[in-house]
Design a protein around this motif. Sequence first.
Motif, mmCIF file in Angstrom:
data_model
loop_
_atom_site.group_PDB
_atom_site.id
_atom_site.type_symbol
_atom_site.label_atom_id
_atom_site.label_comp_id
_atom_site.label_asym_id
_atom_site.label_seq_id
_atom_site.Cartn_x
_atom_site.Cartn_y
_atom_site.Cartn_z
ATOM 1 N N MET A 1 0.833 -1.209 0.000
ATOM 2 C CA MET A 1 0.000 0.000 0.000
ATOM 3 C C MET A 1 0.865 1.257 0.000
ATOM 4 O O MET A 1 0.549 2.237 -0.671
ATOM 5 C CB MET A 1 -0.927 0.010 1.223
ATOM 6 C CG MET A 1 -1.859 1.214 1.264
ATOM 7 S SD MET A 1 -3.115 1.148 2.558
ATOM 8 C CE MET A 1 -2.098 1.395 4.015
ATOM 9 N N THR A 2 1.954 1.227 0.757
ATOM 10 C CA THR A 2 2.822 2.399 0.858
ATOM 11 C C THR A 2 3.365 2.808 -0.503
ATOM 12 O O THR A 2 3.378 4.002 -0.841
ATOM 13 C CB THR A 2 3.985 2.116 1.816
ATOM 14 O OG1 THR A 2 3.465 1.759 3.101
ATOM 15 C CG2 THR A 2 4.878 3.341 1.947
ATOM 16 N N GLU A 3 3.792 1.820 -1.288
ATOM 17 C CA GLU A 3 4.359 2.121 -2.604
ATOM 18 C C GLU A 3 3.335 2.806 -3.500
ATOM 19 O O GLU A 3 3.644 3.788 -4.185
ATOM 20 C CB GLU A 3 4.845 0.821 -3.255
ATOM 21 C CG GLU A 3 5.476 1.031 -4.630
ATOM 22 C CD GLU A 3 5.870 -0.289 -5.279
ATOM 23 O OE1 GLU A 3 7.074 -0.508 -5.485
ATOM 24 O OE2 GLU A 3 4.968 -1.102 -5.582
ATOM 25 N N ALA A 4 2.099 2.313 -3.482
ATOM 26 C CA ALA A 4 1.053 2.882 -4.333
ATOM 27 C C ALA A 4 0.717 4.306 -3.914
ATOM 28 O O ALA A 4 0.532 5.192 -4.762
ATOM 29 C CB ALA A 4 -0.190 1.993 -4.287
ATOM 30 N N PHE A 5 0.636 4.549 -2.597
ATOM 31 C CA PHE A 5 0.311 5.899 -2.134
ATOM 32 C C PHE A 5 1.460 6.872 -2.402
ATOM 33 O O PHE A 5 1.230 8.032 -2.752
ATOM 34 C CB PHE A 5 -0.039 5.880 -0.647
ATOM 35 C CG PHE A 5 -1.497 5.632 -0.378
ATOM 36 C CD1 PHE A 5 -2.405 6.670 -0.449
ATOM 37 C CD2 PHE A 5 -1.963 4.366 -0.081
ATOM 38 C CE1 PHE A 5 -3.759 6.455 -0.219
ATOM 39 C CE2 PHE A 5 -3.305 4.131 0.154
ATOM 40 C CZ PHE A 5 -4.207 5.179 0.086
ATOM 41 N N LEU A 6 2.687 6.412 -2.239
ATOM 42 C CA LEU A 6 3.826 7.283 -2.542
ATOM 43 C C LEU A 6 3.837 7.652 -4.023
ATOM 44 O O LEU A 6 4.137 8.799 -4.388
ATOM 45 C CB LEU A 6 5.137 6.589 -2.152
ATOM 46 C CG LEU A 6 5.431 6.500 -0.655
ATOM 47 C CD1 LEU A 6 6.728 5.721 -0.419
ATOM 48 C CD2 LEU A 6 5.527 7.885 -0.030
ATOM 49 N N LEU A 7 3.516 6.690 -4.879
ATOM 50 C CA LEU A 7 3.453 6.970 -6.319
ATOM 51 C C LEU A 7 2.340 7.965 -6.621
ATOM 52 O O LEU A 7 2.507 8.871 -7.455
ATOM 53 C CB LEU A 7 3.248 5.672 -7.098
ATOM 54 C CG LEU A 7 3.310 5.794 -8.619
ATOM 55 C CD1 LEU A 7 4.694 6.249 -9.076
ATOM 56 C CD2 LEU A 7 2.953 4.457 -9.273
ATOM 57 N N SER A 8 1.207 7.822 -5.936
ATOM 58 C CA SER A 8 0.101 8.756 -6.135
ATOM 59 C C SER A 8 0.496 10.168 -5.707
ATOM 60 O O SER A 8 0.177 11.149 -6.395
ATOM 61 C CB SER A 8 -1.130 8.301 -5.331
ATOM 62 O OG SER A 8 -1.691 7.144 -5.886
ATOM 63 N N PHE A 9 1.183 10.279 -4.574
ATOM 64 C CA PHE A 9 1.621 11.598 -4.108
ATOM 65 C C PHE A 9 2.642 12.203 -5.072
ATOM 66 O O PHE A 9 2.621 13.410 -5.340
ATOM 67 C CB PHE A 9 2.214 11.484 -2.704
ATOM 68 C CG PHE A 9 1.192 11.576 -1.612
ATOM 69 C CD1 PHE A 9 0.658 12.796 -1.249
ATOM 70 C CD2 PHE A 9 0.760 10.433 -0.958
ATOM 71 C CE1 PHE A 9 -0.294 12.889 -0.239
ATOM 72 C CE2 PHE A 9 -0.187 10.511 0.055
ATOM 73 C CZ PHE A 9 -0.719 11.738 0.415
ATOM 74 N N LYS A 10 3.539 11.386 -5.578
ATOM 75 C CA LYS A 10 4.518 11.873 -6.541
ATOM 76 C C LYS A 10 3.819 12.380 -7.797
ATOM 77 O O LYS A 10 4.136 13.470 -8.308
ATOM 78 C CB LYS A 10 5.491 10.751 -6.904
ATOM 79 C CG LYS A 10 6.505 11.114 -7.978
ATOM 80 C CD LYS A 10 7.385 9.910 -8.330
ATOM 81 C CE LYS A 10 8.323 10.218 -9.492
ATOM 82 N NZ LYS A 10 9.152 9.025 -9.862
ATOM 83 N N LEU A 11 2.864 11.609 -8.289
ATOM 84 C CA LEU A 11 2.126 12.011 -9.485
ATOM 85 C C LEU A 11 1.342 13.292 -9.237
ATOM 86 O O LEU A 11 1.357 14.210 -10.066
ATOM 87 C CB LEU A 11 1.177 10.878 -9.899
ATOM 88 C CG LEU A 11 0.271 11.160 -11.099
ATOM 89 C CD1 LEU A 11 1.100 11.393 -12.356
ATOM 90 C CD2 LEU A 11 -0.721 10.016 -11.302
ATOM 91 N N ALA A 12 0.649 13.372 -8.099
ATOM 92 C CA ALA A 12 -0.156 14.554 -7.802
ATOM 93 C C ALA A 12 0.716 15.793 -7.629
ATOM 94 O O ALA A 12 0.354 16.888 -8.077
ATOM 95 C CB ALA A 12 -0.991 14.307 -6.544
ATOM 96 N N ALA A 13 1.879 15.632 -6.983
ATOM 97 C CA ALA A 13 2.769 16.774 -6.769
ATOM 98 C C ALA A 13 3.324 17.295 -8.090
ATOM 99 O O ALA A 13 3.313 18.509 -8.344
ATOM 100 C CB ALA A 13 3.911 16.374 -5.831
ATOM 101 N N LEU A 14 3.805 16.397 -8.937
ATOM 102 C CA LEU A 14 4.357 16.819 -10.227
ATOM 103 C C LEU A 14 3.282 17.425 -11.125
ATOM 104 O O LEU A 14 3.523 18.408 -11.830
ATOM 105 C CB LEU A 14 5.026 15.637 -10.925
ATOM 106 C CG LEU A 14 6.342 15.149 -10.316
ATOM 107 C CD1 LEU A 14 6.848 13.908 -11.050
ATOM 108 C CD2 LEU A 14 7.402 16.238 -10.364
ATOM 109 N N THR A 15 2.098 16.839 -11.087
ATOM 110 C CA THR A 15 1.000 17.347 -11.914
ATOM 111 C C THR A 15 0.574 18.741 -11.472
ATOM 112 O O THR A 15 0.422 19.649 -12.302
ATOM 113 C CB THR A 15 -0.201 16.389 -11.843
ATOM 114 O OG1 THR A 15 0.174 15.107 -12.364
ATOM 115 C CG2 THR A 15 -1.373 16.931 -12.644
ATOM 116 N N SER A 16 0.374 18.928 -10.171
ATOM 117 C CA SER A 16 -0.065 20.235 -9.682
ATOM 118 C C SER A 16 1.001 21.300 -9.897
ATOM 119 O O SER A 16 0.682 22.460 -10.206
ATOM 120 C CB SER A 16 -0.454 20.149 -8.203
ATOM 121 O OG SER A 16 0.598 19.618 -7.425
ATOM 122 N N LEU A 17 2.279 20.931 -9.760
ATOM 123 C CA LEU A 17 3.350 21.891 -10.020
ATOM 124 C C LEU A 17 3.385 22.275 -11.496
ATOM 125 O O LEU A 17 3.543 23.458 -11.843
ATOM 126 C CB LEU A 17 4.693 21.299 -9.598
ATOM 127 C CG LEU A 17 5.930 22.185 -9.821
ATOM 128 C CD1 LEU A 17 5.805 23.484 -9.037
ATOM 129 C CD2 LEU A 17 7.206 21.452 -9.422
#
Length: 220
Positions: A1-17
């Motif tokens: 679960m941790t890996e999937a959530f970290l990937l989601s946060f990475k994607l959301a951060a890069l996208t919003s930036l």
Amino acid sequence: MTEAFLLSFKLAALTSLTLLVLGVPLAYALVFKRVPARALVEAVFLMPLTLPPTVLGYYLLILLAPEGFLGRLGLDWAFRFEGIWLASVIFSLPFALTAYREAFQAVEPEVLEVSRTLGLGTFRRWRRVILPWIWPGLLSGTLLAFAHTLGEFGVVLMVGGNLPGETRVASIYIFDLVQALEFEQAARAALVFVALSFVMVLAVRTLEVRWRSITGSSVR
């Protein structure tokens, strides 16, 4: 679960930036500049609001495939993190752009005209006049894009598939758990999304209240 959530946060951060960097100049141009065929331009950028995620994802998958138009240009990003990043930027653009545009629309033209007559250059006008006025709206739109990207499913699955550590974000991970009848784990992961969603919505609403108090608009 941790890996999937970290990937989601990475994607959301890069996208919003990315949306902040691209969306702010675009919103500024749509509000203050003469844009030919403005309604047509806005309709193109806002289309992801009404397009089903699977439809948008399908066309992006075709374009990003090795034999697709973008793929032949070296952007063969299908089933890669870069692909779901691009898809997320396009899919979340209307949410950020709408908030940014509203922020710029709240700036009174008379204020900008006075700043010009006082001799403020472009940089000083942005730093001393525009940004202090619009920053709550910009932050609100960026948080909204972050939250929207965090919960994406359809467009990410279409473009990126379900590759652990590469494209399997948290929403797809929860779907996999349900498909495998792992309801207890799915419930825990879903609860994390519920908590994150509440925090994000509360932050966006708080910023909207702050922004409207600055601009003098009423809050409903």
